[in-house]
Each structure stands twice: as C-alpha cells, then as structure tokens.
Scaffold this motif. Structure first.
Motif, short mmCIF file in Angstrom:
data_model
loop_
_atom_site.label_atom_id
_atom_site.label_comp_id
_atom_site.label_asym_id
_atom_site.label_seq_id
_atom_site.Cartn_x
_atom_site.Cartn_y
_atom_site.Cartn_z
N TYR A 20 1.21 -8.74 12.98
CA TYR A 20 2.53 -8.11 12.88
C TYR A 20 3.46 -8.40 14.05
O TYR A 20 4.60 -7.95 14.05
CB TYR A 20 2.36 -6.59 12.76
CG TYR A 20 1.76 -6.14 11.46
CD1 TYR A 20 2.55 -5.94 10.34
CD2 TYR A 20 0.39 -5.92 11.35
CE1 TYR A 20 2.00 -5.52 9.14
CE2 TYR A 20 -0.17 -5.51 10.14
CZ TYR A 20 0.64 -5.30 9.05
OH TYR A 20 0.09 -4.90 7.85
N GLY A 21 2.98 -9.13 15.07
CA GLY A 21 3.80 -9.38 16.25
C GLY A 21 4.74 -10.56 16.08
O GLY A 21 4.99 -11.04 14.96
N GLY A 67 -1.77 -15.11 13.40
CA GLY A 67 -2.73 -15.36 12.33
C GLY A 67 -3.81 -16.35 12.67
O GLY A 67 -4.59 -16.75 11.80
N SER A 68 -3.91 -16.75 13.95
CA SER A 68 -4.89 -17.79 14.31
C SER A 68 -6.32 -17.30 14.16
O SER A 68 -7.21 -18.08 13.82
CB SER A 68 -4.66 -18.27 15.75
OG SER A 68 -4.73 -17.19 16.66
N ASP A 69 -6.55 -16.00 14.37
CA ASP A 69 -7.90 -15.47 14.24
C ASP A 69 -8.37 -15.53 12.79
O ASP A 69 -9.49 -15.97 12.50
CB ASP A 69 -7.98 -14.03 14.75
CG ASP A 69 -7.94 -13.94 16.27
OD1 ASP A 69 -8.10 -15.00 16.92
OD2 ASP A 69 -7.75 -12.84 16.81
N ILE A 99 1.32 -15.34 6.71
CA ILE A 99 1.45 -14.13 7.54
C ILE A 99 2.02 -12.99 6.72
O ILE A 99 1.51 -11.86 6.77
CB ILE A 99 2.33 -14.42 8.77
CG1 ILE A 99 1.65 -15.42 9.71
CG2 ILE A 99 2.64 -13.12 9.53
CD1 ILE A 99 0.36 -14.94 10.30
N LYS A 100 3.07 -13.25 5.95
CA LYS A 100 3.69 -12.19 5.14
C LYS A 100 2.70 -11.66 4.10
O LYS A 100 2.64 -10.44 3.85
CB LYS A 100 4.95 -12.72 4.44
CG LYS A 100 5.69 -11.62 3.66
CD LYS A 100 6.93 -12.16 2.99
CE LYS A 100 7.71 -11.02 2.31
NZ LYS A 100 6.90 -10.23 1.36
#
Length: 323
Positions: free
Chosen positions: A219-220, A230-232, A269-270
């Motif tokens: 969310y950042g 979202g890399s994790d 991400i969304k």
C-alpha cells in the motif's frame, strides 16, 4: 542536547544530521575501488537512520557518554546496511533507499564484498568500547542471520504459521532494534533487568515496524519505501498479509495468487490491494501493529517518567513513518 533544540522533531533532525556527518567522516581508503566505491555508495544512501537515532535516544535518557553513543550508533547503522546489501542479493531486490541496489549497480561479488567491509568497519568502531558490547553485537548479528535463514526457508511455502513468521521477524528485524535500545543502557551502565526490558521494548517496536512494512510493501509509495512495491509477493516470500489470507481464505487466496502473478506493474499491485482491503486482511494487520506499539509503550515504563517522553514520541513515529 543543544539548548536551541526546542521540539522533538528538531531533536530528531539534529541527531540525524550528526549521524550523517559522522558516517561521512568514517575513514575509508581510496583503493581498491572495487571495495570502497560500493561502500561509499551505500553510506550516501537516503536511509532514515532510525536505528542509530534509537541508540542515542535510549542512551540520552540514561545520560550515557555522547561520544560512545555515536560510536555505537554508527556501528549498528553499518551492520544494518551490511544486512541490507546482502539481503538485496538474496531477495533479488533492485532498489534500496531510492537508488539501485549495490548488486544492480555493480555485481553480486562487489555487493558481497561491500557488505563484508561494512560489517568489519562496525567491529572496528566497537573495539574501543566495553567487550560486553561487542559480544552482544555479534550475538545479535547471528540472530539476524537466523531470521534471514528462516525467511529463505519460508519462500514459496504456502502453509506458514503466523507464530513462526512473527518469530522470524522478531529475529530479523526486532532483534536489532532491541539491541539499539539495549545499547543505550549498556553504555550507561544499567543493570541486567533494565537491559532486558530495553531489549523487549525494541523487539516490540521491531515487530510493529516489520508488520507495517509488510502493509506498506503493498500500500505504500516507491518514493517513500525506497524499494520496489510488491517485490516480496513477486519473489514468493511470505508476509503478514499473505499468511492471514492463507489462514482465513485458503481456496480463494490460491486463485488470487495465480491470477495476480500473471499481471504486471500497477495492475498487479492494485489487484492485491483490492483483495487485502475487501477481505479485511489489511485491517487485521494494522490491528497487530497497534498492539505491538502499545506493548512497546508499556516497556518504556522502565525509564524515569521525565526521561520517557522522547522515546514515547519516537515509538509513535513508527506508525507514521514521518522522518
């Protein structure tokens, strides 16, 4: 504290400025460039210096020697950066502190060597302090390595118990913040009971910080996070959000993951943001953050009431990430 520092925010900015000055004064050789250029690059990064600031705040509350506090503060910042440089290689993260990661700008070998050099520089700073401090520093470093080992073991495993994940982040993130708080007490000659409570405070703070980091990773904003969003999840790593999703909604989450991984960039991400929000997973994680922050505040009762205020405000900053 300088007499013209009138507010907490001013004090934090003053400490950060002094830490930056001293980091840039560290004596580094010019050659070999293959070692020292990446180290200089890391130290010029835009880190928040949260950990060395905590060392200063804890030590100041007990009136520890300012020069020794700075040595300890720089040592933990160097060690922290050593872990980040190596973690970025293992996690294949390409952005750190808003700039290309060391292994991306140079190569893996240069990054490994730079990380090693940062750790040795930290040891040299501590060599002039009490032997017990260097021992604790190395114990904590090993604990952080254990946490990273657990983190790697968890990759691409869908069934991770939340308790195990929290144990991992208490080692990987909480243990260093615990040591930062404890180090202020060590430098001020506090007894073991006080040191244990300081360590517990830092661990609770670290748990709050990492759970919130898991939230912000989705969310950042890249500019504020200093790394890819979202890399994790892209790397198959577990976070508080994914573990809660797996526990609460296993069948649906399996499909969500499969669909999400076929997407790219902002669409991915969304998609994950919408899922975590609509299924109240984000709110559960945020409740965990608040619980750990409240726990940290309770541990601060170890300080005399009139010396507690700066650390209380620092604890609340974790929720806001305002510095």
């Amino acid at each position: 504290m300088r007499p013209d520092i009138k507010s907490f925010n001013d004090h934090i900015l003053f400490l950060k400025g002094e830490i930056e000055k001293n980091i840039h004064r560290l004596p580094l050789n010019e050659k070999p460039e293959y070692l020292y250029d990446p180290i200089r690059y890391v130290l010029k990064g835009k880190g928040k210096r949260l950990r060395p600031i905590l060392v200063h705040l804890s030590g100041q509350a007990f009136k520890a020697d300012p020069e020794n506090l700075m040595k300890g503060a720089l040592a933990v910042e160097l060690m922290h950066n050593f872990t980040l440089v190596h973690d970025d290689i293992m996690d294949q993260d390409h952005i750190r502190h808003g700039q290309p990661a060391v292994h991306k700008k140079w190569d893996n070998s240069a990054a490994i060597l730079a990380g090693d050099g940062l750790f040795v520089l930290a040891q040299l700073l501590l060599s002039t302090l009490k032997p017990r401090i260097q021992t604790r520093f190395n114990e904590v470093t090993l604990t952080i390595c254990e946490g990273q080992g657990m983190d790697k073991n968890f990759e691409n495993k869908s069934h991770i118990q939340l308790e195990k994940y929290l144990e991992m982040i208490s080692k990987k993130t909480g243990s260093l913040l615990g040591f930062c708080a404890e180090l202020g007490g060590l430098l001020a000659g506090q007894n073991n009971s006080v040191l244990t409570t300081l360590n517990s405070y830092g661990i609770s703070l670290g748990l709050a910080f990492q759970v919130q980091d898991d939230i912000l990773e989705i969310y950042g904003e890249v500019e504020n996070m200093g790394k890819s969003l979202g890399s994790d999840i892209s790397a198959g790593k577990q976070t508080v959000l994914t573990i809660i999703a797996e526990k609460n909604d296993p069948e649906n989450w399996k499909n969500v993951k499969l669909t999400g991984h076929k997407m790219e960039g902002e669409n991915r991400i969304k998609y994950f943001r919408d899922y975590f929000s609509n299924h109240h997973i984000r709110s559960q994680a945020e409740k965990m953050v608040n619980n750990y922050i409240n726990e940290a505040h309770e541990f601060l009762r170890i300080f005399p009431e009139n010396n507690r205020e700066n650390l209380q405000k620092f604890t609340d900053l974790i929720l806001n990430r305002t510095f």
